[in-house]
Design a protein around this motif. Structure first.
Motif, PDB file in Angstrom:
ATOM      1  N   ALA A 238       0.831  -1.201   0.000  1.00 26.21           N
ATOM      2  CA  ALA A 238       0.000   0.000   0.000  1.00 26.21           C
ATOM      3  C   ALA A 238       0.869   1.257   0.000  1.00 26.21           C
ATOM      4  O   ALA A 238       0.558   2.254  -0.640  1.00 26.21           O
ATOM      5  CB  ALA A 238      -0.929  -0.016   1.208  1.00 26.21           C
ATOM      6  N   LYS A 239       2.003   1.163   0.706  1.00 23.31           N
ATOM      7  CA  LYS A 239       2.902   2.320   0.787  1.00 23.31           C
ATOM      8  C   LYS A 239       3.653   2.547  -0.518  1.00 23.31           C
ATOM      9  O   LYS A 239       4.086   3.648  -0.815  1.00 23.31           O
ATOM     10  CB  LYS A 239       3.930   2.059   1.910  1.00 23.31           C
ATOM     11  CG  LYS A 239       3.728   2.919   3.131  1.00 23.31           C
ATOM     12  CD  LYS A 239       5.037   3.002   3.910  1.00 23.31           C
ATOM     13  CE  LYS A 239       4.916   2.323   5.259  1.00 23.31           C
ATOM     14  NZ  LYS A 239       6.203   2.057   5.895  1.00 23.31           N
ATOM     15  N   HIS A 240       3.837   1.467  -1.282  1.00 22.77           N
ATOM     16  CA  HIS A 240       4.659   1.562  -2.498  1.00 22.77           C
ATOM     17  C   HIS A 240       3.838   1.369  -3.765  1.00 22.77           C
ATOM     18  O   HIS A 240       4.266   0.685  -4.693  1.00 22.77           O
ATOM     19  CB  HIS A 240       5.794   0.531  -2.448  1.00 22.77           C
ATOM     20  CG  HIS A 240       6.789   0.801  -1.367  1.00 22.77           C
ATOM     21  ND1 HIS A 240       7.832   1.686  -1.516  1.00 22.77           N
ATOM     22  CD2 HIS A 240       6.894   0.328  -0.103  1.00 22.77           C
ATOM     23  CE1 HIS A 240       8.524   1.729  -0.397  1.00 22.77           C
ATOM     24  NE2 HIS A 240       7.975   0.917   0.477  1.00 22.77           N
ATOM     25  N   ASP A 241       2.636   1.935  -3.776  1.00 20.25           N
ATOM     26  CA  ASP A 241       1.788   1.867  -4.976  1.00 20.25           C
ATOM     27  C   ASP A 241       1.633   0.454  -5.535  1.00 20.25           C
ATOM     28  O   ASP A 241       1.584   0.264  -6.741  1.00 20.25           O
ATOM     29  CB  ASP A 241       2.339   2.777  -6.086  1.00 20.25           C
ATOM     30  CG  ASP A 241       2.204   4.238  -5.709  1.00 20.25           C
ATOM     31  OD1 ASP A 241       1.260   4.539  -4.950  1.00 20.25           O
ATOM     32  OD2 ASP A 241       3.049   5.036  -6.147  1.00 20.25           O
ATOM     33  N   GLN A 242       1.585  -0.518  -4.656  1.00 18.78           N
ATOM     34  CA  GLN A 242       1.374  -1.915  -5.046  1.00 18.78           C
ATOM     35  C   GLN A 242       2.499  -2.470  -5.919  1.00 18.78           C
ATOM     36  O   GLN A 242       2.317  -3.476  -6.597  1.00 18.78           O
ATOM     37  CB  GLN A 242       0.016  -2.093  -5.759  1.00 18.78           C
ATOM     38  CG  GLN A 242      -1.178  -1.606  -4.962  1.00 18.78           C
ATOM     39  CD  GLN A 242      -1.317  -2.298  -3.608  1.00 18.78           C
ATOM     40  OE1 GLN A 242      -0.978  -3.465  -3.457  1.00 18.78           O
ATOM     41  NE2 GLN A 242      -1.785  -1.586  -2.604  1.00 18.78           N
ATOM     42  N   ASN A 245       8.121  -4.812  -6.798  1.00 17.29           N
ATOM     43  CA  ASN A 245       9.563  -4.660  -7.022  1.00 17.29           C
ATOM     44  C   ASN A 245      10.207  -3.693  -6.041  1.00 17.29           C
ATOM     45  O   ASN A 245      11.424  -3.606  -5.952  1.00 17.29           O
ATOM     46  CB  ASN A 245       9.829  -4.194  -8.452  1.00 17.29           C
ATOM     47  CG  ASN A 245       9.405  -5.248  -9.450  1.00 17.29           C
ATOM     48  OD1 ASN A 245       9.604  -6.441  -9.223  1.00 17.29           O
ATOM     49  ND2 ASN A 245       8.780  -4.823 -10.531  1.00 17.29           N
ATOM     50  N   GLU A 246       9.376  -2.953  -5.331  1.00 16.93           N
ATOM     51  CA  GLU A 246       9.947  -2.031  -4.353  1.00 16.93           C
ATOM     52  C   GLU A 246       9.968  -2.608  -2.947  1.00 16.93           C
ATOM     53  O   GLU A 246      10.317  -1.938  -1.990  1.00 16.93           O
ATOM     54  CB  GLU A 246       9.178  -0.710  -4.374  1.00 16.93           C
ATOM     55  CG  GLU A 246       9.631   0.151  -5.533  1.00 16.93           C
ATOM     56  CD  GLU A 246       9.040   1.540  -5.470  1.00 16.93           C
ATOM     57  OE1 GLU A 246       8.892   2.066  -4.347  1.00 16.93           O
ATOM     58  OE2 GLU A 246       8.726   2.063  -6.539  1.00 16.93           O
ATOM     59  N   ILE A 247       9.533  -3.851  -2.829  1.00 15.29           N
ATOM     60  CA  ILE A 247       9.577  -4.501  -1.520  1.00 15.29           C
ATOM     61  C   ILE A 247      10.886  -5.285  -1.451  1.00 15.29           C
ATOM     62  O   ILE A 247      11.054  -6.282  -2.135  1.00 15.29           O
ATOM     63  CB  ILE A 247       8.380  -5.460  -1.327  1.00 15.29           C
ATOM     64  CG1 ILE A 247       7.073  -4.788  -1.734  1.00 15.29           C
ATOM     65  CG2 ILE A 247       8.329  -5.968   0.099  1.00 15.29           C
ATOM     66  CD1 ILE A 247       6.661  -3.599  -0.924  1.00 15.29           C
ATOM     67  N   TYR A 248      11.787  -4.798  -0.644  1.00 19.09           N
ATOM     68  CA  TYR A 248      13.128  -5.373  -0.643  1.00 19.09           C
ATOM     69  C   TYR A 248      13.344  -6.459   0.395  1.00 19.09           C
ATOM     70  O   TYR A 248      14.399  -7.052   0.466  1.00 19.09           O
ATOM     71  CB  TYR A 248      14.163  -4.261  -0.430  1.00 19.09           C
ATOM     72  CG  TYR A 248      14.163  -3.249  -1.524  1.00 19.09           C
ATOM     73  CD1 TYR A 248      14.172  -3.637  -2.859  1.00 19.09           C
ATOM     74  CD2 TYR A 248      14.144  -1.884  -1.241  1.00 19.09           C
ATOM     75  CE1 TYR A 248      14.156  -2.713  -3.878  1.00 19.09           C
ATOM     76  CE2 TYR A 248      14.137  -0.938  -2.255  1.00 19.09           C
ATOM     77  CZ  TYR A 248      14.140  -1.372  -3.573  1.00 19.09           C
ATOM     78  OH  TYR A 248      14.123  -0.452  -4.572  1.00 19.09           O
ATOM     79  N   ASP A 249      12.354  -6.669   1.249  1.00 18.02           N
ATOM     80  CA  ASP A 249      12.604  -7.672   2.288  1.00 18.02           C
ATOM     81  C   ASP A 249      11.702  -8.897   2.145  1.00 18.02           C
ATOM     82  O   ASP A 249      11.395  -9.562   3.101  1.00 18.02           O
ATOM     83  CB  ASP A 249      12.476  -7.054   3.683  1.00 18.02           C
ATOM     84  CG  ASP A 249      11.075  -6.548   3.957  1.00 18.02           C
ATOM     85  OD1 ASP A 249      10.268  -6.502   3.009  1.00 18.02           O
ATOM     86  OD2 ASP A 249      10.798  -6.211   5.123  1.00 18.02           O
TER      87      ASP A 249
END
Ligand code: MN
Length: 477
Positions: A238-242, A245-249
């Protein structure tokens, strides 16, 4: 059952008899529930009084047993805990559904729970109670399921987080999220599973590489993968516009070592093997999170372009991250007192010193030392007051707050148009100090605008900045 002490056996017998004619929604005898709570508390390593209070936690509210009966049989400490749990649920029943809370009051509710749970063990029993209710939620009708799940997600899981009970937070959040948004839950669960499948091979390779490097340096370690919770993925997306690829963990590896110095050594080894990502090194050992969580996090890019988060910490930090406060009762019982005697206490952030104090007290209790029970009753929010809107929403304000502080906390639109105030049903002056438990009704008029004299009738920075902002806007016109 044979490992139960005589006191515990007695408590089970007492609760079984008290709940005799009651049944859960699942059709099972009610006693199943307190026994499950007992088991959870034992798994968390809680002391015997807490376990006994867990067995008896629903008796005073739901059966003929009285607090006096419990005190006579098990002593003041158990009675105190049962009383705390009962009071918590009574306080909650007096409040409105979470759906109708003001956005701000959810956090206040959390604070209220903490304030009411004088002895933190009361909250731990409450959390065990809620966990079992969540695990058996399928037996309830759908509307109740949603309601309990939502409240757990918004109040109980954050409470677990505040106490740094990581495993509990994850289990509660995921159990609840499944009911709050089943479609999304299934979608994300699937997504994580697929991702893990494709990542499995390169993860194996990374594990091998890092193990070899650590062995070469003769470092004692344990290495494990950690599973990302579905709910926390949901929040992050939700924080990264769905954008996944921006979820690094999504992939994370934990390296657990003996001491703090080795943590930093391992960080160096990880960075010599893989390229660290810019701005993704977090040293929560030097700067612990608010809830006391300690670990080093670093996100790296492997040779085959895989993004992995490493979490490096000591055994103690790991134990505390998973079980939090509950763990400290068990794990630190000797250690804390030992270190305390030696004057060697690992520093905690000041806002968590109360936890440390509690650990100390718990450790003393376990050693069979006498403890002044009154000292256990922490007044965590001595500098705050809790006040109500006429609808029953709760807001907390600093001591000495005035009606305009309250009005601006509700909304700046309300603050800007204050005409007058009724406190506990009586028209009152805007200079009247608010007291704990006051019911405050703000009267507004569209024609009213903020005056500069209002700046003398507030104490909170929030109200000050809102008033200054509005005065500015008026002057510009
Ligand atoms: Mn219960």
């Amino acid at each position: 059952m044979s490992k139960d002490s005589d006191r515990v056996k007695k408590a089970i017998a007492m609760a079984t008899k008290a709940h005799e004619s009651q049944f859960r929604k699942t059709g099972e005898p009610y006693i199943i529930h307190p026994l499950a709570v007992k088991k959870i508390l034992e798994e968390w390593g809680m002391d015997e009084d807490t376990v006994i209070a867990g067995i008896l936690h629903d008796t005073v509210e739901d059966t003929n047993l009285t607090l006096k009966d419990i005190e006579n049989e098990f002593g003041e400490s158990v009675a105190f805990l049962v009383d705390g749990v009962t009071k918590l649920s009574t306080a909650r029943n007096g409040m409105r559904d979470i759906d109708t809370y003001l956005p701000e009051t959810k956090d206040n509710f959390l604070r209220l729970m903490i304030a009411l749970g004088d002895d933190i063990r009361v909250l731990i029993i409450k959390l065990a109670d809620r966990l079992h209710n969540l695990r058996t939620l399928s037996a309830l009708p759908p509307d109740k399921q949603k309601k309990i799940a939502k409240e757990s997600l918004e109040v109980f899981a954050p409470l677990a987080d505040r106490l740094n009970m990581g495993l509990l937070r994850v289990e509660m959040a995921d159990l609840s999220f499944k009911y709050v948004d089943p479609k999304r839950y299934d979608y994300l669960k699937d997504l994580i599973e697929k991702y893990n499948k494709t990542a499995a091979k390169s993860l194996k390779k990374i594990e091998q590489e890092i193990s070899e490097a650590l062995k070469k340096e003769k470092i004692k370690f344990t290495l494990s993968g950690r599973v990302k919770s579905i709910y926390s993925l949901h929040r992050k997306l939700a924080k990264h516009d769905q954008n996944i690829n921006e979820i690094y963990d999504l992939t994370a590896l934990r390296i657990i070592v003996e001491d703090v110095t080795t943590c930093y050594l391992v960080l160096g080894i990880v960075h010599s093997l893989y390229m660290p990502m810019d701005g993704r090194i977090k040293d929560y050992i030097a700067m612990p999170k608010q809830n006391g969580y300690q670990s080093i996090h670093t996100t790296v890019i492997t040779k085959d372009k895989h993004i992995v988060e490493f979490q490096i910490r000591t055994k103690e930090m790991h134990e505390f991250a998973e079980h939090g406060l509950a763990a400290s009762f068990y794990y630190n019982e000797q250690k804390v007192t030992e270190n305390y005697k030696k004057g060697k206490i690992e520093h905690l952030p000041t806002n968590l010193l109360w936890i440390q104090e509690l650990q100390m007290t718990a450790a003393k209790l376990r050693e069979g030392k006498k403890v002044d029970l009154k000292k256990l009753k922490l007044n965590l929010f001595a500098d705050r007051i809790f006040v109500y809107t006429p609808k029953g929403d709760i807001l907390d304000l600093p001591k000495g707050a005035l009606p305009l502080d309250f009005a601006y906390r509700l909304h700046s639109e309300i603050g800007d148009h204050v005409m007058g105030v009724k406190i506990n049903g009586k028209m009152s002056n805007l200079n009247t100090k608010l007291h704990h438990g006051d019911v405050i009704e703000i009267l507004t008029s569209k024609n009213q605008i903020p005056k500069s004299s209002w700046l003398d009738k507030i104490i909170t920075p929030h109200a000050r900045s809102k008033i200054l902002h509005s005065l500015n806007a008026i002057n510009k016109k």
